[in-house]
Design a protein around this motif. Sequence first.
Motif, PDB file in Angstrom:
ATOM      1  N   VAL A  42       0.864  -1.180   0.000  1.00  0.00           N
ATOM      2  CA  VAL A  42       0.000   0.000   0.000  1.00  0.00           C
ATOM      3  C   VAL A  42       0.899   1.228   0.000  1.00  0.00           C
ATOM      4  N   ILE A  43       0.509   2.232  -0.809  1.00  0.00           N
ATOM      5  CA  ILE A  43       1.262   3.484  -0.782  1.00  0.00           C
ATOM      6  C   ILE A  43       0.360   4.562  -0.197  1.00  0.00           C
ATOM      7  N   ALA A  44       0.912   5.332   0.721  1.00  0.00           N
ATOM      8  CA  ALA A  44       0.093   6.327   1.402  1.00  0.00           C
ATOM      9  C   ALA A  44       0.858   7.630   1.496  1.00  0.00           C
ATOM     10  N   GLU A  45       0.139   8.723   1.775  1.00  0.00           N
ATOM     11  CA  GLU A  45       0.829  10.001   1.898  1.00  0.00           C
ATOM     12  C   GLU A  45       0.457  10.691   3.205  1.00  0.00           C
ATOM     13  N   GLU A  46       1.337  11.582   3.587  1.00  0.00           N
ATOM     14  CA  GLU A  46       1.108  12.464   4.732  1.00  0.00           C
ATOM     15  C   GLU A  46       0.785  11.733   6.027  1.00  0.00           C
ATOM     16  N   ILE A  47       1.526  10.660   6.307  1.00  0.00           N
ATOM     17  CA  ILE A  47       1.366  10.015   7.605  1.00  0.00           C
ATOM     18  C   ILE A  47       2.193  10.825   8.600  1.00  0.00           C
ATOM     19  N   GLU A  48       1.580  11.208   9.708  1.00  0.00           N
ATOM     20  CA  GLU A  48       2.312  11.993  10.702  1.00  0.00           C
ATOM     21  C   GLU A  48       3.407  11.168  11.352  1.00  0.00           C
ATOM     22  N   ASN A  49       4.551  11.762  11.521  1.00  0.00           N
ATOM     23  CA  ASN A  49       5.688  11.128  12.187  1.00  0.00           C
ATOM     24  C   ASN A  49       6.070   9.778  11.592  1.00  0.00           C
ATOM     25  N   VAL A 108       5.284   0.688  12.656  1.00  0.00           N
ATOM     26  CA  VAL A 108       4.039  -0.021  12.392  1.00  0.00           C
ATOM     27  C   VAL A 108       2.911   0.981  12.190  1.00  0.00           C
ATOM     28  N   VAL A 109       2.078   0.731  11.170  1.00  0.00           N
ATOM     29  CA  VAL A 109       0.936   1.608  10.915  1.00  0.00           C
ATOM     30  C   VAL A 109      -0.348   0.787  10.918  1.00  0.00           C
ATOM     31  N   THR A 132       1.707   4.050  14.486  1.00  0.00           N
ATOM     32  CA  THR A 132       1.701   3.809  15.924  1.00  0.00           C
ATOM     33  C   THR A 132       2.970   4.374  16.548  1.00  0.00           C
ATOM     34  N   GLY A 133       3.913   4.816  15.705  1.00  0.00           N
ATOM     35  CA  GLY A 133       5.143   5.395  16.208  1.00  0.00           C
ATOM     36  C   GLY A 133       6.130   4.384  16.768  1.00  0.00           C
ATOM     37  N   LYS A 134       5.809   3.088  16.622  1.00  0.00           N
ATOM     38  CA  LYS A 134       6.691   2.056  17.170  1.00  0.00           C
ATOM     39  C   LYS A 134       7.065   1.068  16.068  1.00  0.00           C
ATOM     40  N   GLN A 182       8.786  -7.609  28.747  1.00  0.00           N
ATOM     41  CA  GLN A 182       9.251  -6.464  27.984  1.00  0.00           C
ATOM     42  C   GLN A 182       8.774  -6.558  26.543  1.00  0.00           C
ATOM     43  N   GLU A 183       8.952  -5.454  25.815  1.00  0.00           N
ATOM     44  CA  GLU A 183       8.681  -5.493  24.382  1.00  0.00           C
ATOM     45  C   GLU A 183      10.005  -5.294  23.674  1.00  0.00           C
ATOM     46  N   TRP A 184      10.137  -5.903  22.498  1.00  0.00           N
ATOM     47  CA  TRP A 184      11.402  -5.776  21.783  1.00  0.00           C
ATOM     48  C   TRP A 184      11.133  -5.726  20.275  1.00  0.00           C
ATOM     49  N   PRO A 185      11.764  -4.769  19.551  1.00  0.00           N
ATOM     50  CA  PRO A 185      11.585  -4.721  18.093  1.00  0.00           C
ATOM     51  C   PRO A 185      12.228  -5.937  17.418  1.00  0.00           C
TER      52      PRO A 185
END
Lengths: 460, 584
Positions: free
Chosen positions: B12-19, B25-26, B65-67, B186-189
Amino acid sequence: MTSEIRYKTVNKIAGPLLFVERVDNIGYNEMVEITLGNGETRTGQVLDTRKGMAIVQVFGSTTGLDTVNTSVKFRGEIARIPVSDEMIGRVFNGLGEPLDGMSSVVSNEKVEIIGNAINPYSREEPSEFIQTGISTIDGMNTLVRGQKLPIFSGSGLPHNKIAAQIARQAKVLSSSEGFSIVFGAMGITSEEANFFIEEFRKTGSLMRSVLFLNLASSPSMERIILPRVALTAAEYLAYEKDMHVLVILTDMTNYCESLREVSAAREEVPGRRGYPGYMYTDLSTIYERAGKIRGRNGSITQLPILSMPSDDMTHPIPDLTGYITEGQVFVSRELHRRGIYPPINVLPSLSRLMNQGIGKGRTREDHRGVADQLYSAYGRGTDLKSLSAIVGTEALGKEDRLYLNFASLFEEKFVNQGFNEDRTIEKTLDIGWDVLSTLPEREMKRVKREFIERYGKWRK
Amino acid sequence: MGKILRVAGPVVIAEEIENARMYDVVRVGDLGLLGEIIGMEREKATIQVYEDTSGIRPGENIESTGKPLSVVLAPGLLSSIYDGVQRPLDVIRAQGGDFIQRGIYPTPVDMKKKWKFTPTIKKGDKVSPGDIVGIVKETSLIDHRIMVPLGIEGTVETIEDGEFTPLQTVGTVLTKSGIKEIPMGQEWPVRKPRPVKNKLPPEIPLVTGQRVIDSFFPVAKGGTVAVPGPFGSGKTVVQHQLAKWADSEVVVYDGCGERGNEMTEILTTFPELVDPKTGKPIMERTVLIANTSNMPVAAREASIYTGVTIAEYFRDMGYNVAIMADSTSRWAEALREISGRLEEMPGEEGYPAYLGRRIAEFYERSGNATVLSSGNRNGSVTIIGAVSPPGGDTSEPVSQNTLRVTRVFWALDASLAQRRHFPSINWLNSYSLYSQELGNWFNKNVKEDWYSSYQESMSILEKEAELQEVAQLVGYDALPENEKEVLNIAKSLREDFLQQSAFDETDTYCSLKKQYLMLKSILRMDEFEKYAVSKGIAVSELDTLAFKEKLSRFKEVKEESIDAYYESLIKEMETEIKGRVDKQ
């Protein structure tokens, strides 16, 4: 929501693809109705959608389409077909439209044809032995309910006869209930289709069958959607109506050809031999729809047929299929030439789910051992056959000559059987012991001692 | 709020996603499907979506989600079954039915479940990252050791004994920058390897109970293995056997783009199988990841990272972990598919040019290591990767790139499989670069002539290959008796030792001692037969002696009676052969 808007903005037609411009936010995979200048209609599906543009794949031919008069309507929903019991005993085309002159299926239940994946956690392990009455399958490559076992064949080989024989004879020993058949034909000749229909009629299974036909003369793009329509019907019968469904799909090679055609028209980066890189994933969304689900009574067993181009098992179509399916039945040209029916070469054949379906309480306790022993003995025998072609039979040791003899006997007695011969599993295993008894007893390293004593034919 | 511009399959291609940032992850569209940013160009972002995109339209919303894509590492992981992005499949079934519905995102572990936490440190102790602060008895086999997260160093302020949910705080630490909390999990990327203090050379074998592996081509704990083979050559059975019997404490089984019914087989058989050492169901030490071939392709790409991150987490606790990835070729194909949709310049066979790097990075996450902590705790991750080369031809890019970075190679051979020689690991083509080092371990821990027995057997098998070529030309009967004898022993090595049935309840696992005795009895037979042949006895006569059958049934002997069986076998061998010689 896009219900009544018709776009006449087709700007380009390439192969089976339509490029429609100035459209308003079309959904991916959405179904499309295409109307020609003369009022004729075709069906299509959105393959790529972007702001103001959609690429539509046309099912059926693009003959007569143009960029001026053709109009396109986006249905706002992804492909669905109506399903009901009324489908049983009827004949449809690849899109699920009737071919038998009767009316369309009417049902409130409309199901998406691109099924969601079965949650692996919901699956039930297939373990019920299906007796096909064919020794090479029952004895050595056992089929179980919920399995997907393709027939790897070549042009001119009797794969259709084998499939028809399986469909006729297949039964589960614990129940009297037969299989319902969903038959999907992709690009086969009308002669072949008639053979199947005639076979189904003769055995009475036509009354329990649903047929989807796309013959060699029908539009090739329909083949892309046909197996999904057929499997959607099969899933309905299996999971909603508790039936045991045997799905025969023939010929998967034609399906893959159509897939390649679309990919080429989209100018995608080709993978091996021009087939698209996603062919593995695409095929898996067909084959993986076989199975059993916990807590539901029905099951889907798949028997896809594919003809290997120039009998080459490493060709991408059989290769990718083999990586997805649970084994394969290999039809051999050499055995066929020698007049052996069914000409199944057991060595490259395999059933991955065999172990779950055999043994004490299912078939017979000695089944595993006999099968392994037959495999290893026949493997050695065929090796010696090629060796004796070089050095002559005389140069072989005494034991080797016994194995050579075993290989021929195995082909004549065990593999060879009639088109109407329905062997029980006991019969199959007994023939196995018969041919093994031409070898010295001490060579039986794969079978447990107690089974040799119980079933072996040496001391008698 | 970003907007979707284009949808083509999983891309998917998208535009103007903040940050928007790379690899964040979106949530895509009205259904909120999970996706990951994999490319950026000005205000446009390219996103791979972990679910089917049917029906998604340009113009729908998209939000970051900024993560980055992360996994939850907390009590509750063991005996779970996840998809490629750590969604628990059992919960998905409970919420969405038998077919996987879109847009369902349950938490990876049950966040309401309370676990009994027992601290192992006290107020005033100094702790640094990786230090164990307490224990949760997660299953009867495995203690889940709760560790101080990265970046926290100082003096323990509080630590509680009690019941906690997976991410709840169990204590606090006074650090230079104030009080910090220690959560249970914990969480880990997933794309970032978990750090260790330093990597150690692998020197202890992963004992698998499979004769051809342990005796011939052993793998070290913390090592890497490539298992390439055409379909039907038994890759999956080998992987299943290792998951069942290998003596690693934790197993992560990653069904990556493979068959649904195979995962079901694991789910049905593992809870019934017991660990030979502890007698507990092996499911209690297993984490399953099932992203079958028909599940979304982008999640398949993520699945091996999800798996290896979970493996690293248990390594950090000080466990020996094995991860089976079946199959890495399907993962590479997922890379190729996404790369193709991105219209990247293809490398060999359409795979992206970065394929080799990605494969190397994955295998580099294996290893035997001193893990992060203030003490000296060791753990290991062993990676066993199946490769599915098209047509069985290992000259293709995935096999080649894998062989460059792995140290053990089990070459599965279709022609052996067709003869039902299982495991169909070809003894001439396979290798283990750990042979020598691990040989020392075996010599010390099993028997002093372990390694020399292996070398002797191997040279017999190599000799066999040569002799067979000769026999092809002149015929078997034309060979001299001493060469026939070599063929005879080689046959016994193949049939009585290398072949092992995964489906026989005794033969499925063979202890090191039994392996040694079985191999030794064949080598003893070699000595006796050589003697007999030197006295003029024909090899074909030796074949009819009764001990041969006894030798071939060694596999079926239960562990407790192997010593007695070996003794009596050697005795019979000696009496029968010597008797035959004396009769002459």
